[in-house]
Design an enzyme around this catalytic site. Sequence first.
Site, short mmCIF file in Angstrom:
data_model
loop_
_atom_site.label_atom_id
_atom_site.label_comp_id
_atom_site.label_asym_id
_atom_site.label_seq_id
_atom_site.Cartn_x
_atom_site.Cartn_y
_atom_site.Cartn_z
CE LYS A 189 -4.47 1.29 1.97
NZ LYS A 189 -5.17 1.47 0.70
CD GLU B 168 -6.05 -3.84 -6.34
OE1 GLU B 168 -6.35 -3.91 -5.15
OE2 GLU B 168 -5.02 -3.29 -6.75
N1 PLP Z 1 -7.09 -2.39 -3.37
C1 PLP Z 1 -6.56 -1.16 -3.27
C2 PLP Z 1 -5.69 -0.66 -4.35
C3 PLP Z 1 -6.85 -0.39 -2.13
O1 PLP Z 1 -6.36 0.84 -2.02
C4 PLP Z 1 -7.68 -0.91 -1.14
C5 PLP Z 1 -7.96 -0.14 0.07
O2 PLP Z 1 -7.37 -0.31 1.10
C6 PLP Z 1 -8.20 -2.20 -1.30
C7 PLP Z 1 -7.88 -2.90 -2.44
C8 PLP Z 1 -9.07 -2.80 -0.27
O3 PLP Z 1 -8.35 -3.26 0.83
P1 PLP Z 1 -8.99 -3.31 2.28
O4 PLP Z 1 -10.21 -4.12 2.20
O5 PLP Z 1 -7.95 -3.95 3.12
O6 PLP Z 1 -9.28 -1.91 2.66
C1 COI Z 2 -9.18 2.17 1.82
O1 COI Z 2 -10.12 1.52 1.40
O2 COI Z 2 -8.91 2.28 3.02
C2 COI Z 2 -8.30 2.87 0.91
O3 COI Z 2 -7.20 3.10 1.29
C3 COI Z 2 -8.79 3.22 -0.41
C4 COI Z 2 -8.53 4.64 -0.84
C5 COI Z 2 -9.20 5.68 0.00
C6 COI Z 2 -7.09 4.92 -1.08
#
Ligand code: PLP
Ligand code: COI
Length: 337
Positions: free
Chosen positions: A182, A218
């Site tokens: 991330k 994605e």
């Molecule tokens: N993919 C990306 C590129 C993201 O920024 C996020 C957000 O966090 C997700 C997927 C979803 O991940 P999560 O469910 O851990 O928030």
């Molecule tokens: C999240 O879902 O927490 C993300 O980081 C997505 C976005 C706001 C960057």
Amino acid sequence: MDINWKSLPFGYVKTDYNLRSYFKDGTWSAPEASASEEITLHIAATCLHYGQEIFEGLKAFRGKDGKIRLFRPEENGKRFANSAKGLLMQPFPIELFVESCKKVVKLNERFVPPYGDGASLYIRPLLVGTSPQVGVSPAREYMFLIFATPVGPYFKEGFKPIKMQIVRDFDRVAPLGTGKFKAGGNYAASLQATERGHDEGFSSVLFLDVKEKRYVDEAGPANFFGIKNNTYVTPSSNTILDSITNMSLCQLAADIGLKVERRAIEVDELGTFEEVGACGTAAVISPIGTIVDRETGKVYEYCKDGNAGKISTQLYNYLRQIQEGGTEDKFGWNTLV
Ligand code: PLP
Ligand code: COI
């Protein structure tokens, strides 16, 4: 406090405190609270020049019982440490990460939205390389920051079908690059495609696999899933962020009797799904109503009655109920604040 919780966008609202911790001479300092929204950085800090920046996102919810629950913070802590390793940064200890999440929520408790207004307190931890470096190499010193801000739905539609656009002329990451981490740079790389998508009337874009442009990767800042024949299908790819929401939905899907498949999804398969959606912390579950392939012009349509599909709705309600304490937390996902 003058906040209209029900119409809160996914934006920034000033809260009372953030926390800061510094890595220097081999140790992390105890996180300190600050009321300032500003930081001071060295002009040659590696985060400014060479992108040593990673972040996380998680939410705290107020339940019907008035208690505040954090959703799976230790999973975000693990992913944060993994992202740090990927960019040769100093990992932040997982226990300290979870403690900091709890503390930043407590310090900003008056900003945790009321139960039932569809809003939550979004927690944003970040890690940056701070020591000066002009040659390309990792910093020796790091700063961990964590702030919290109340948010509403990421896509303005909320739990209503959104429109997505398949893009083939942009990639957000490289085949052996940083997609699993991330890292802020991945989001910078996604801006051109995403903003063009917005201008062309889409909520977000679907990125395809970087090498062959044959598989779904994605859904913008969220993972992708499809449902058909009583099966929850989600891409397995090493260029996407492993979503904690998606991992949770896989478990909930199995729990309600669906089969779960993590495998490559060919673009051509999109036409065979009964329901499709984007999932993530910010996006929660965003049902997808229309996908347009920008290059071929092909259109895929779902949710023909204008509403989310049955299984997406069931999964959404199940997840939200766990997060708000409305049903037993049988997987032990919540951390009480
Ligand atoms: N993919 C990306 C590129 C993201 O920024 C996020 C957000 O966090 C997700 C997927 C979803 O991940 P999560 O469910 O851990 O928030
Ligand atoms: C999240 O879902 O927490 C993300 O980081 C997505 C976005 C706001 C960057």
